[in-house]
Design a protein around this motif. Sequence first.
Motif, short mmCIF file in Angstrom:
data_model
loop_
_atom_site.label_atom_id
_atom_site.label_comp_id
_atom_site.label_asym_id
_atom_site.label_seq_id
_atom_site.Cartn_x
_atom_site.Cartn_y
_atom_site.Cartn_z
N ILE A 137 0.84 -1.21 0.00
CA ILE A 137 0.00 0.00 0.00
C ILE A 137 0.87 1.25 0.00
O ILE A 137 0.59 2.22 -0.70
CB ILE A 137 -0.96 0.01 1.22
N MET A 138 1.94 1.23 0.79
CA MET A 138 2.85 2.38 0.85
C MET A 138 3.43 2.65 -0.54
O MET A 138 3.51 3.81 -0.96
CB MET A 138 3.98 2.10 1.86
N LEU A 139 3.79 1.60 -1.27
CA LEU A 139 4.33 1.79 -2.63
C LEU A 139 3.27 2.37 -3.56
O LEU A 139 3.57 3.22 -4.40
CB LEU A 139 4.85 0.46 -3.19
N THR A 140 2.01 1.94 -3.39
CA THR A 140 0.92 2.49 -4.19
C THR A 140 0.77 3.98 -3.91
O THR A 140 0.63 4.79 -4.84
CB THR A 140 -0.41 1.75 -3.89
N VAL A 141 0.79 4.35 -2.64
CA VAL A 141 0.69 5.77 -2.27
C VAL A 141 1.85 6.54 -2.89
O VAL A 141 1.66 7.61 -3.48
CB VAL A 141 0.70 5.95 -0.72
N HIS A 142 3.04 5.97 -2.81
CA HIS A 142 4.24 6.62 -3.33
C HIS A 142 4.17 6.81 -4.85
O HIS A 142 4.49 7.89 -5.36
CB HIS A 142 5.46 5.79 -2.95
N LYS A 143 3.72 5.78 -5.57
CA LYS A 143 3.70 5.83 -7.03
C LYS A 143 2.49 6.57 -7.60
O LYS A 143 2.61 7.30 -8.57
CB LYS A 143 3.72 4.41 -7.60
N LYS A 144 1.32 6.36 -7.01
CA LYS A 144 0.09 6.93 -7.56
C LYS A 144 -0.37 8.20 -6.86
O LYS A 144 -1.28 8.88 -7.33
CB LYS A 144 -1.03 5.90 -7.51
N GLY A 145 0.23 8.51 -5.71
CA GLY A 145 -0.13 9.72 -5.00
C GLY A 145 -1.22 9.55 -3.96
O GLY A 145 -1.40 10.39 -3.09
N VAL A 146 -1.95 8.44 -4.05
CA VAL A 146 -3.05 8.18 -3.11
C VAL A 146 -3.38 6.69 -3.15
O VAL A 146 -3.18 6.03 -4.17
CB VAL A 146 -4.30 9.03 -3.46
N ALA A 147 -3.89 6.18 -2.02
CA ALA A 147 -4.36 4.80 -1.98
C ALA A 147 -5.46 4.67 -0.94
O ALA A 147 -5.44 5.35 0.08
CB ALA A 147 -3.23 3.83 -1.66
N VAL A 148 -6.42 3.79 -1.23
CA VAL A 148 -7.46 3.47 -0.26
C VAL A 148 -6.84 2.48 0.72
O VAL A 148 -6.32 1.45 0.32
CB VAL A 148 -8.69 2.85 -0.95
#
Length: 107
Positions: free
Chosen positions: A62-73
């Motif tokens: 999830i942290m990587l998703t936040v980092h790459k996409k700018g936001v995550a659920v």
Amino acid sequence: MAADDGNDDDSDAGVAVKTRTRTKRPPLYKVLLLNDDYTPMEFVVHVLERFFGMTHAQAFEIMLTVHKKGVAVVGVFSHEIAETKVGQVMDFARRHQHPLQCTMEKE
């Protein structure tokens, strides 16, 4: 005189119909974690493990998703729980002097 067999002649011999009211499910809310350029990745992983009950591997993804996409659920909850989670994350981030942002929106 007849024996009392428990049947009263003057009772209503009707069929009881149970009406079932369908209760509407309360709306759910997505809790979102937003990326910034200052909060350490390890801190975000720790937040996800601590407040959202994720394993280290789940939190890392999830942290990587936040980092790459700018936001995550990071979870979907009732309004009260979502509000509490957002507050906990924001307070925890401030106490550790990180600008991490956490918000919620209706699903």
